[in-house]
Design an enzyme around this catalytic site. Structure first.
Site, short mmCIF file in Angstrom:
data_model
loop_
_atom_site.label_atom_id
_atom_site.label_comp_id
_atom_site.label_asym_id
_atom_site.label_seq_id
_atom_site.Cartn_x
_atom_site.Cartn_y
_atom_site.Cartn_z
N LYS A 46 0.85 -1.22 0.00
CA LYS A 46 0.00 0.00 0.00
C LYS A 46 0.87 1.25 0.00
CE LYS A 46 -2.09 -0.94 3.88
NZ LYS A 46 -1.45 -2.21 4.22
N ARG A 120 -10.18 0.70 7.99
CA ARG A 120 -9.80 -0.70 8.21
C ARG A 120 -10.98 -1.53 8.71
NH1 ARG A 120 -3.88 -0.73 8.47
NH2 ARG A 120 -3.82 -2.60 9.73
N ARG A 154 11.53 -5.62 5.81
CA ARG A 154 11.18 -4.19 5.70
C ARG A 154 11.97 -3.38 6.73
NH1 ARG A 154 5.07 -2.03 5.71
NH2 ARG A 154 4.92 -3.02 7.75
N ARG A 187 10.25 -2.25 12.33
CA ARG A 187 9.12 -2.01 13.21
C ARG A 187 8.91 -3.21 14.12
NH1 ARG A 187 4.38 -0.07 9.26
NH2 ARG A 187 3.23 -1.41 10.69
N ARG A 198 -1.51 -9.87 13.03
CA ARG A 198 -1.97 -8.70 12.27
C ARG A 198 -2.70 -9.13 11.01
NH1 ARG A 198 3.28 -5.79 11.00
NH2 ARG A 198 2.16 -4.16 9.92
N1 LIG Z 1 -6.92 2.36 10.59
C1 LIG Z 1 -5.86 1.95 11.31
C2 LIG Z 1 -4.55 2.05 10.81
C3 LIG Z 1 -3.50 1.62 11.59
N2 LIG Z 1 -3.72 1.13 12.82
C4 LIG Z 1 -2.63 0.69 13.71
O1 LIG Z 1 -1.40 1.16 13.21
C5 LIG Z 1 -0.53 0.06 12.92
C6 LIG Z 1 0.33 0.39 11.74
O2 LIG Z 1 -0.50 0.75 10.65
P1 LIG Z 1 0.05 0.76 9.18
O3 LIG Z 1 1.26 1.59 9.07
O4 LIG Z 1 -1.11 1.02 8.27
O5 LIG Z 1 0.55 -0.66 9.15
P2 LIG Z 1 -0.17 -1.97 8.82
O6 LIG Z 1 -1.21 -1.85 7.76
O7 LIG Z 1 -0.49 -2.77 10.03
O8 LIG Z 1 1.05 -2.52 8.28
P3 LIG Z 1 1.61 -2.02 7.00
O9 LIG Z 1 2.23 -0.69 6.97
O10 LIG Z 1 2.58 -3.07 6.95
O11 LIG Z 1 0.44 -2.11 6.06
C7 LIG Z 1 -1.47 -1.12 12.73
O12 LIG Z 1 -0.85 -2.36 12.93
C8 LIG Z 1 -2.51 -0.82 13.81
O13 LIG Z 1 -2.02 -1.13 15.09
C9 LIG Z 1 -5.02 1.05 13.31
O14 LIG Z 1 -5.22 0.59 14.42
N3 LIG Z 1 -6.07 1.46 12.56
N1 LIG Z 2 10.38 -8.12 -2.70
C1 LIG Z 2 9.43 -7.18 -2.87
N2 LIG Z 2 9.23 -6.29 -1.90
C2 LIG Z 2 8.26 -5.35 -2.09
C3 LIG Z 2 7.49 -5.28 -3.28
N3 LIG Z 2 6.63 -4.24 -3.15
C4 LIG Z 2 6.86 -3.68 -1.95
N4 LIG Z 2 7.87 -4.33 -1.31
C5 LIG Z 2 8.43 -4.11 0.01
O1 LIG Z 2 7.58 -4.81 0.92
C6 LIG Z 2 7.46 -4.11 2.14
C7 LIG Z 2 5.99 -3.78 2.39
O2 LIG Z 2 5.58 -2.78 1.45
P1 LIG Z 2 4.77 -1.52 1.97
O3 LIG Z 2 4.59 -0.62 0.80
O4 LIG Z 2 5.36 -1.00 3.22
O5 LIG Z 2 3.36 -2.26 2.27
P2 LIG Z 2 2.17 -1.87 3.23
O6 LIG Z 2 2.46 -2.52 4.51
O7 LIG Z 2 0.96 -2.46 2.57
O8 LIG Z 2 2.11 -0.37 3.30
C8 LIG Z 2 8.38 -2.88 2.02
O9 LIG Z 2 9.62 -3.21 2.59
C9 LIG Z 2 8.50 -2.68 0.51
O10 LIG Z 2 9.72 -2.07 0.17
C10 LIG Z 2 7.74 -6.27 -4.31
O11 LIG Z 2 7.13 -6.29 -5.38
N5 LIG Z 2 8.71 -7.18 -4.04
#
Ligand SMILES: Nc1ccn([C@@H]2O[C@H](COP(=O)(O)OP(=O)(O)OP(=O)(O)O)[C@@H](O)[C@H]2O)c(=O)n1
Ligand SMILES: Nc1nc2c(ncn2[C@@H]2O[C@H](COP(=O)(O)OP(=O)(O)O)[C@@H](O)[C@H]2O)c(=O)[nH]1
Length: 251
Positions: A46, A120, A154, A187, A198
């Site tokens: 994302k 979410r 990551r 993280r 999660r």
């Molecule tokens: N609407 C949301 C968005 C985020 N969070 C909290 O914030 C954390 C981190 O959110 P985010 O950065 O969006 O991470 P995740 O979606 O969990 O992980 P990622 O970045 O990997 O997508 C989540 O695990 C959750 O504890 C939440 O409670 N409600």
């Molecule tokens: N190997 C690989 N890593 C990716 C790809 N796309 C994103 N990432 C990595 O995967 C992790 C999660 O991506 P992120 O954009 O933070 O996802 P989010 O948690 O949905 O916001 C980060 O470390 C990115 O750099 C991909 O196509 N291949």
């Protein structure tokens, strides 16, 4: 109605050519403020996709997770409460995140924006409905094993939210943010123990949200294991709604 939005008119729907003598209307595509959401489990890309969209199309990328992490350092009550949830990889209560996001959206009434990580839950989606008519919801479907691998590799720059991955987009110097030279961290909630919980919680909460947007005809799903393969389709979709400011090829 969306803050600053143009209500019912949908971008990309202005297909009728006006008679030559009629005044030329400002195309909806140029005047309507785009309200978009990217949904997907942790690690689905994302943040990566939102950054690309934000740069190519001049949108504001609003990450709820990043806003929450920033609120932790503020010493306020909301931050202290949120910290307990974040540390355990749990969702913070709807009213906490909703209040935070509504305040951030209010500040951006005049800008195109793209939400990452919000809504979410169905409760959050309904709160968003109260202030805004969404144009577009992008859902990223990535296999579980791929998510686990990505999250364990990551690294983030906490101050900016910039993310790196040791295989996909490594920093120029290991362990250091490219722009500031500050250290990168992993993280707490990317630890394998927290990740499984999660992902489970994401699935349960996201299902009704996806169903809601699907029933409205605004959900666009993309499946795959590589962001670079999904990206051209996302770019094409966005281009049908808002003019790009940069070409697709430049990642
Ligand atoms: N609407 C949301 C968005 C985020 N969070 C909290 O914030 C954390 C981190 O959110 P985010 O950065 O969006 O991470 P995740 O979606 O969990 O992980 P990622 O970045 O990997 O997508 C989540 O695990 C959750 O504890 C939440 O409670 N409600
Ligand atoms: N190997 C690989 N890593 C990716 C790809 N796309 C994103 N990432 C990595 O995967 C992790 C999660 O991506 P992120 O954009 O933070 O996802 P989010 O948690 O949905 O916001 C980060 O470390 C990115 O750099 C991909 O196509 N291949």
């Amino acid at each position: 109605m969306c803050p600053g939005g143009a209500g019912g008119a949908r971008p990309g729907r202005l297909t009728r050519v006006p008679p030559r003598s009629a005044p030329v209307p400002v195309p909806a595509m140029a005047s309507k403020l785009l309200r978009a959401v990217v949904l997907g489990p942790p690690g689905s890309g994302k943040g990566t996709v939102c950054e690309r969209i934000a740069r190519r199309f001049g949108l504001q990328h609003l990450s709820s997770g990043q806003f929450l992490r920033e609120s932790l350092g503020g010493g306020g009550e909301a931050g202290a409460l949120a910290q307990q949830y974040l540390e355990r990889g749990l969702l913070v209560p709807d009213h906490v995140i909703t209040r935070l996001m509504m305040a951030e959206l209010e500040k951006r009434r005049e800008q195109h924006w793209l939400l990452d990580g919000f809504p979410r839950t169905l409760g959050q989606a309904k709160a968003l409905d109260g202030i805004c008519q969404l144009d577009l919801v992008i859902s990223l479907n990535i296999p579980f094993e791929t998510l686990k691998d990505r999250l364990s590799a990551r690294w983030v720059h906490p101050a900016s939210g910039r993310v790196y991955n040791m295989d996909f987009n490594p920093p120029h110097t290991q362990g250091v943010d490219d722009l500031t030279g500050e250290p990168l961290v992993q993280r707490e909630d990317d630890r394998p123990e927290a990740v499984a919980a999660r992902l489970r919680k994401y699935k349960d909460a996201a299902k009704p949200v996806m169903e809601l947007y699907k029933s409205r005809g605004i959900l666009h799903s993309f499946s795959g294991t590589e962001t670079n393969k999904i990206w051209p389709y996302v770019y094409t979709l966005l281009s049908s709604r808002i003019p790009p400011v940069l070409p697709e090829e430049e990642h």
